[in-house]
Motif scaffolding. Sequence first.
Motif, PDB file in Angstrom:
ATOM      1  N   THR A 168       0.836  -1.207   0.000  1.00  0.00           N
ATOM      2  CA  THR A 168       0.000   0.000   0.000  1.00  0.00           C
ATOM      3  C   THR A 168       0.871   1.258   0.000  1.00  0.00           C
ATOM      4  N   VAL A 169       0.403   2.271  -0.758  1.00  0.00           N
ATOM      5  CA  VAL A 169       1.126   3.545  -0.870  1.00  0.00           C
ATOM      6  C   VAL A 169       0.225   4.663  -0.351  1.00  0.00           C
ATOM      7  N   TYR A 170       0.813   5.564   0.452  1.00  0.00           N
ATOM      8  CA  TYR A 170       0.074   6.693   1.038  1.00  0.00           C
ATOM      9  C   TYR A 170       0.805   7.999   0.744  1.00  0.00           C
ATOM     10  N   TYR A 171       0.037   9.087   0.832  1.00  0.00           N
ATOM     11  CA  TYR A 171       0.623  10.422   0.797  1.00  0.00           C
ATOM     12  C   TYR A 171       0.570  10.998   2.198  1.00  0.00           C
ATOM     13  N   SER A 172       1.696  11.638   2.591  1.00  0.00           N
ATOM     14  CA  SER A 172       1.766  12.259   3.911  1.00  0.00           C
ATOM     15  C   SER A 172       2.184  13.715   3.737  1.00  0.00           C
ATOM     16  N   GLU A 173       1.412  14.603   4.302  1.00  0.00           N
ATOM     17  CA  GLU A 173       1.714  16.033   4.247  1.00  0.00           C
ATOM     18  C   GLU A 173       2.930  16.346   5.125  1.00  0.00           C
ATOM     19  N   PRO A 174       3.918  17.133   4.625  1.00  0.00           N
ATOM     20  CA  PRO A 174       3.940  17.796   3.332  1.00  0.00           C
ATOM     21  C   PRO A 174       4.783  17.031   2.296  1.00  0.00           C
ATOM     22  N   ASN A 175       4.225  16.790   1.127  1.00  0.00           N
ATOM     23  CA  ASN A 175       4.931  16.259  -0.049  1.00  0.00           C
ATOM     24  C   ASN A 175       5.805  15.027   0.232  1.00  0.00           C
ATOM     25  N   ARG A 176       5.177  14.007   0.738  1.00  0.00           N
ATOM     26  CA  ARG A 176       5.913  12.771   1.022  1.00  0.00           C
ATOM     27  C   ARG A 176       5.068  11.560   0.633  1.00  0.00           C
ATOM     28  N   ILE A 177       5.681  10.628  -0.067  1.00  0.00           N
ATOM     29  CA  ILE A 177       5.047   9.365  -0.416  1.00  0.00           C
ATOM     30  C   ILE A 177       5.606   8.278   0.500  1.00  0.00           C
ATOM     31  N   ILE A 178       4.734   7.475   1.069  1.00  0.00           N
ATOM     32  CA  ILE A 178       5.144   6.398   1.975  1.00  0.00           C
ATOM     33  C   ILE A 178       4.692   5.056   1.397  1.00  0.00           C
ATOM     34  N   LEU A 179       5.619   4.131   1.327  1.00  0.00           N
ATOM     35  CA  LEU A 179       5.337   2.776   0.854  1.00  0.00           C
ATOM     36  C   LEU A 179       5.493   1.785   2.007  1.00  0.00           C
ATOM     37  N   PHE A 180       4.447   0.985   2.225  1.00  0.00           N
ATOM     38  CA  PHE A 180       4.534  -0.138   3.157  1.00  0.00           C
ATOM     39  C   PHE A 180       4.736  -1.403   2.318  1.00  0.00           C
ATOM     40  N   TYR A 181       5.914  -2.023   2.432  1.00  0.00           N
ATOM     41  CA  TYR A 181       6.189  -3.222   1.634  1.00  0.00           C
ATOM     42  C   TYR A 181       6.052  -4.503   2.452  1.00  0.00           C
ATOM     43  N   GLN A 182       5.640  -4.344   3.693  1.00  0.00           N
ATOM     44  CA  GLN A 182       5.248  -5.470   4.544  1.00  0.00           C
ATOM     45  C   GLN A 182       3.978  -5.045   5.287  1.00  0.00           C
ATOM     46  N   ASP A 183       3.204  -6.044   5.741  1.00  0.00           N
ATOM     47  CA  ASP A 183       2.053  -5.703   6.577  1.00  0.00           C
ATOM     48  C   ASP A 183       2.532  -4.982   7.824  1.00  0.00           C
ATOM     49  N   ALA A 184       1.767  -3.994   8.265  1.00  0.00           N
ATOM     50  CA  ALA A 184       2.227  -3.181   9.395  1.00  0.00           C
ATOM     51  C   ALA A 184       1.053  -2.681  10.216  1.00  0.00           C
ATOM     52  N   GLU A 185       1.372  -2.251  11.414  1.00  0.00           N
ATOM     53  CA  GLU A 185       0.424  -1.573  12.292  1.00  0.00           C
ATOM     54  C   GLU A 185       1.093  -0.326  12.829  1.00  0.00           C
ATOM     55  N   VAL A 186       1.118   0.678  11.969  1.00  0.00           N
ATOM     56  CA  VAL A 186       1.753   1.958  12.287  1.00  0.00           C
ATOM     57  C   VAL A 186       0.689   3.040  12.169  1.00  0.00           C
ATOM     58  N   ALA A 187       0.330   3.668  13.268  1.00  0.00           N
ATOM     59  CA  ALA A 187      -0.719   4.684  13.259  1.00  0.00           C
ATOM     60  C   ALA A 187      -0.200   5.985  12.658  1.00  0.00           C
ATOM     61  N   GLY A 188      -1.020   6.601  11.832  1.00  0.00           N
ATOM     62  CA  GLY A 188      -0.631   7.876  11.234  1.00  0.00           C
ATOM     63  C   GLY A 188      -1.790   8.467  10.447  1.00  0.00           C
ATOM     64  N   ASP A 189      -1.644   9.741  10.067  1.00  0.00           N
ATOM     65  CA  ASP A 189      -2.646  10.426   9.265  1.00  0.00           C
ATOM     66  C   ASP A 189      -2.155  10.445   7.821  1.00  0.00           C
ATOM     67  N   TYR A 190      -2.760   9.607   6.993  1.00  0.00           N
ATOM     68  CA  TYR A 190      -2.316   9.431   5.616  1.00  0.00           C
ATOM     69  C   TYR A 190      -3.492   9.538   4.644  1.00  0.00           C
ATOM     70  N   THR A 191      -3.152   9.885   3.403  1.00  0.00           N
ATOM     71  CA  THR A 191      -4.115   9.836   2.306  1.00  0.00           C
ATOM     72  C   THR A 191      -3.783   8.632   1.433  1.00  0.00           C
ATOM     73  N   PRO A 192      -4.698   7.679   1.286  1.00  0.00           N
ATOM     74  CA  PRO A 192      -4.422   6.528   0.412  1.00  0.00           C
ATOM     75  C   PRO A 192      -4.201   6.982  -1.033  1.00  0.00           C
ATOM     76  N   VAL A 193      -3.147   6.481  -1.656  1.00  0.00           N
ATOM     77  CA  VAL A 193      -2.804   6.861  -3.029  1.00  0.00           C
ATOM     78  C   VAL A 193      -2.986   5.690  -3.995  1.00  0.00           C
ATOM     79  N   GLY A 194      -2.543   4.500  -3.595  1.00  0.00           N
ATOM     80  CA  GLY A 194      -2.637   3.351  -4.489  1.00  0.00           C
ATOM     81  C   GLY A 194      -1.987   2.130  -3.851  1.00  0.00           C
ATOM     82  N   TYR A 195      -1.718   1.155  -4.707  1.00  0.00           N
ATOM     83  CA  TYR A 195      -1.124  -0.084  -4.173  1.00  0.00           C
ATOM     84  C   TYR A 195      -0.362  -0.819  -5.273  1.00  0.00           C
ATOM     85  N   PHE A 196       0.605  -1.607  -4.864  1.00  0.00           N
ATOM     86  CA  PHE A 196       1.321  -2.534  -5.731  1.00  0.00           C
ATOM     87  C   PHE A 196       0.773  -3.940  -5.508  1.00  0.00           C
TER      88      PHE A 196
END
Length: 226
Positions: A168-196
């Motif tokens: 799963t790929v998320y956008y995080s303010e300001p101007n940052r893309i975050i990729l989770f390449y393993q299952d995770a439980e990390v709390a945060g405020d993200y905008t879903p962007v897409g997925y691989f």
Amino acid sequence: MKKQIKCLTTCALVSAIFLLASCGGESVTSQATQTTATQTALVQSAAVTAAAQTTAATTTATTAAQATAAQMTAATITASTAVQTTADQGTADLYVRFGDSGETFALHLYDNETAAAIAKHVGTAEWRLPIYHYDDFENWEVMQYYDIPRRYEIPDNAERITSEQAGTVYYSEPNRIILFYQDAEVAGDYTPVGYFDCTEEFVTAVEENPVLAGWGNKIVCISADE
């Protein structure tokens, strides 16, 4: 006596003439009446025929209008279904390489303003971004992030995320893309962007992406074309 006979004869003749005249008049009147009745019947028949033709024309027009309305409704439903299908599938795909010569993987974008803005900017020029990671944070080694130059305006519509699926790929303010390449439980405020599609090859490409010589960082390349 003869005068009386002559008078009676004359009266008889007059009566006969009057009777004939009366019969002839009645015959003429009867014929005229029949002619008038025939003409009236013809007029009525013509009126009925005209009314039937008008009704048939109206029925045909109504049927045509109903058929057109049905076709328009079907077209609207088809268009609506197509729009909904497009929305469900997302806006587009971007293509990502981990390293300059890495294998290409498709990033399937969600249908939202953030993903659309990223796709628009990448469509003008390929992004070649440095990769940063959270390996120094416990349980955060399952993710990495890429900072986007500030000149790109990207809308944020963050929501609270507490668990993430691998790929799963998320956008995080300001101007940052975050990729989770393993299952995770990390709390945060993200905008879903897409997925691989999180295949074994994908995870290997992310984890074994080499550090760029002379730069000290790994890089990721994001483009609109394969």
